[in-house]
Write a protein that holds these residues in place. Structure first.
Motif, PDB file in Angstrom:
ATOM      1  N   SER A 150     -34.954  23.468   4.544  1.00  0.00           N
ATOM      2  CA  SER A 150     -35.222  24.662   3.745  1.00  0.00           C
ATOM      3  C   SER A 150     -34.098  24.870   2.727  1.00  0.00           C
ATOM      4  N   ALA A 151     -32.849  24.657   3.178  1.00  0.00           N
ATOM      5  CA  ALA A 151     -31.698  24.800   2.268  1.00  0.00           C
ATOM      6  C   ALA A 151     -31.716  23.695   1.216  1.00  0.00           C
ATOM      7  N   GLN A 152     -31.965  22.459   1.667  1.00  0.00           N
ATOM      8  CA  GLN A 152     -31.950  21.315   0.733  1.00  0.00           C
ATOM      9  C   GLN A 152     -32.995  21.443  -0.354  1.00  0.00           C
ATOM     10  N   ALA A 153     -34.216  21.816   0.054  1.00  0.00           N
ATOM     11  CA  ALA A 153     -35.332  21.848  -0.900  1.00  0.00           C
ATOM     12  C   ALA A 153     -35.483  23.226  -1.549  1.00  0.00           C
ATOM     13  N   GLU A 154     -34.611  24.164  -1.138  1.00  0.00           N
ATOM     14  CA  GLU A 154     -34.661  25.542  -1.665  1.00  0.00           C
ATOM     15  C   GLU A 154     -36.053  26.146  -1.471  1.00  0.00           C
ATOM     16  N   VAL A 155     -36.564  25.966  -0.264  1.00  0.00           N
ATOM     17  CA  VAL A 155     -37.846  26.568   0.111  1.00  0.00           C
ATOM     18  C   VAL A 155     -37.550  27.649   1.143  1.00  0.00           C
ATOM     19  N   PRO A 156     -37.899  28.911   0.875  1.00  0.00           N
ATOM     20  CA  PRO A 156     -37.607  29.955   1.861  1.00  0.00           C
ATOM     21  C   PRO A 156     -38.321  29.708   3.186  1.00  0.00           C
ATOM     22  N   MET A 157     -37.618  30.062   4.266  1.00  0.00           N
ATOM     23  CA  MET A 157     -38.145  29.754   5.594  1.00  0.00           C
ATOM     24  C   MET A 157     -38.097  30.950   6.526  1.00  0.00           C
ATOM     25  N   ILE A 158     -39.071  30.993   7.444  1.00  0.00           N
ATOM     26  CA  ILE A 158     -39.072  31.998   8.495  1.00  0.00           C
ATOM     27  C   ILE A 158     -39.489  31.288   9.798  1.00  0.00           C
ATOM     28  N   ALA A 159     -39.017  31.808  10.929  1.00  0.00           N
ATOM     29  CA  ALA A 159     -39.438  31.240  12.216  1.00  0.00           C
ATOM     30  C   ALA A 159     -40.338  32.242  12.914  1.00  0.00           C
ATOM     31  N   LEU A 160     -41.502  31.746  13.356  1.00  0.00           N
ATOM     32  CA  LEU A 160     -42.424  32.561  14.157  1.00  0.00           C
ATOM     33  C   LEU A 160     -42.216  32.122  15.596  1.00  0.00           C
TER      34      LEU A 160
END
Ligand SMILES: NC(=O)c1ccc[n+]([C@@H]2O[C@H](COP(=O)([O-])OP(=O)(O)OC[C@H]3O[C@@H](n4cnc5c(N)ncnc54)[C@H](OP(=O)(O)O)[C@@H]3O)[C@@H](O)[C@H]2O)c1
Length: 251
Positions: free
Chosen positions: A88-98
């Motif tokens: 998520s950090a590398q690709a700059e894609v926001p992330m959430i954990a369910l």
């Protein structure tokens, strides 16, 4: 930008989220590791197999123009969760954990906490018992150093190879399970002790409630640690996060 989600799945929560996204008309793909033969059909497109580490996942997200990543894997899928945070950090894609809150013992529970699978194996270094071993197919061989026990195993798929445990019975079943059924199962097989991961959620809790009802001890394997991340407990929380993200971006 129209959202295009990647859901790291393999859990009831991931399937519930896929249903909620499909209902809301949100685009997404559900990813499976490929561990079970018949993954539950998803209402969204699905893909199967590892990405090739965090770098592979980052590459995949860039190539597929993924806008949001949801880690809805099992709490014990720690490698995938570590990779998700890094990618998520590398690709700059926001992330959430369910994810599901862990189980906590009730006063009548007789839990012995252990840190990991090795801890559960060590806790079973004792005279022969009848053990319900609910840790999944991947970890059965770890228990081979304790062949003195009878093991009751519940697996999603029938085993393809000889079991690494000499005295074992396999029950092929997929949750959710119920407390009365699990209590009857434990009585039928004269189970003395249960080994369980602290999975959380309701579908796998039946054996814990059944052990309590029967006064049986449980060797409870604590969760592995995962990096700090934004965690929520329901698909509705993920949808709310998604709409906040869109608002923040001014979409
Ligand atoms: N562990 C459990 O007790 C448990 C219980 C129920 C369901 N599950 C589900 O089973 C799957 C595997 O669990 P695990 O404990 O073996 O994971 P893990 O040890 O954390 O993951 C090992 C590797 O498997 C691949 N992988 C894992 N989950 C994936 C997914 N959803 N999509 C694509 N690749 C995935 C990744 O390979 P690459 O590095 O090549 O990308 C990952 O590095 C997960 O989807 C999890 O939700 C696990």
């Amino acid at each position: 930008m129209t959202p295009n989600l990647l859901i790291l799945g393999g859990t009831t929560e991931a399937t519930a989220l896929a249903n909620a996204l499909a209902k809301a008309g949100v685009k997404g793909t559900v990813s499976f590791a490929g561990r079970v033969e018949r993954p539950i059909r998803q209402p969204l497109p699905q893909r199967v197999g590892g990405f090739g580490g965090a770098e592979g996942l980052a590459r995949y997200m860039r190539a597929e123009k993924i806008t949001h990543l949801v880690d809805a894997t099992h709490p014990f899928a720690a490698q995938m969760s570590r990779n998700a945070v890094a990618a998520s950090a590398q690709a700059e894609v926001p992330m959430i954990a369910l994810t599901r809150p862990k189980w906590d013992p009730e006063p009548q529970d007789k839990w012995q906490h252990v840190a990991d699978i090795a801890g559960a194996v060590a806790a079973l270094e004792r005279a022969p018992l009848r053990v319900m071993l609910a840790v999944g197919r991947m970890h059965l061989a770890d228990f081979a150093p304790n062949p003195q026990h009878f093991y009751l195993l519940r697996l999603v798929d029938p085993p393809k190879a000889a079991l690494p445990l000499p005295d074992a019975q396999v029950i092929v079943a997929r949750g959710p399970f119920t407390e009365p059924d699990d209590r009857a199962l434990m009585q039928e097989h004269r189970v003395d002790i249960v080994v369980s991961k602290n999975a959380g959620g309701s579908g796998a809790y039946a054996k814990i409630a059944a052990a309590r009802a029967l006064g049986l001890p449980v060797i409870m394997i604590d969760r592995p640690s995962v990096p700090e991340r934004h965690e929520v407990a329901t698909p509705a929380d993920v949808l709310a996060w998604l709409s906040h993200q869109e608002t923040d971006r001014g979409v």
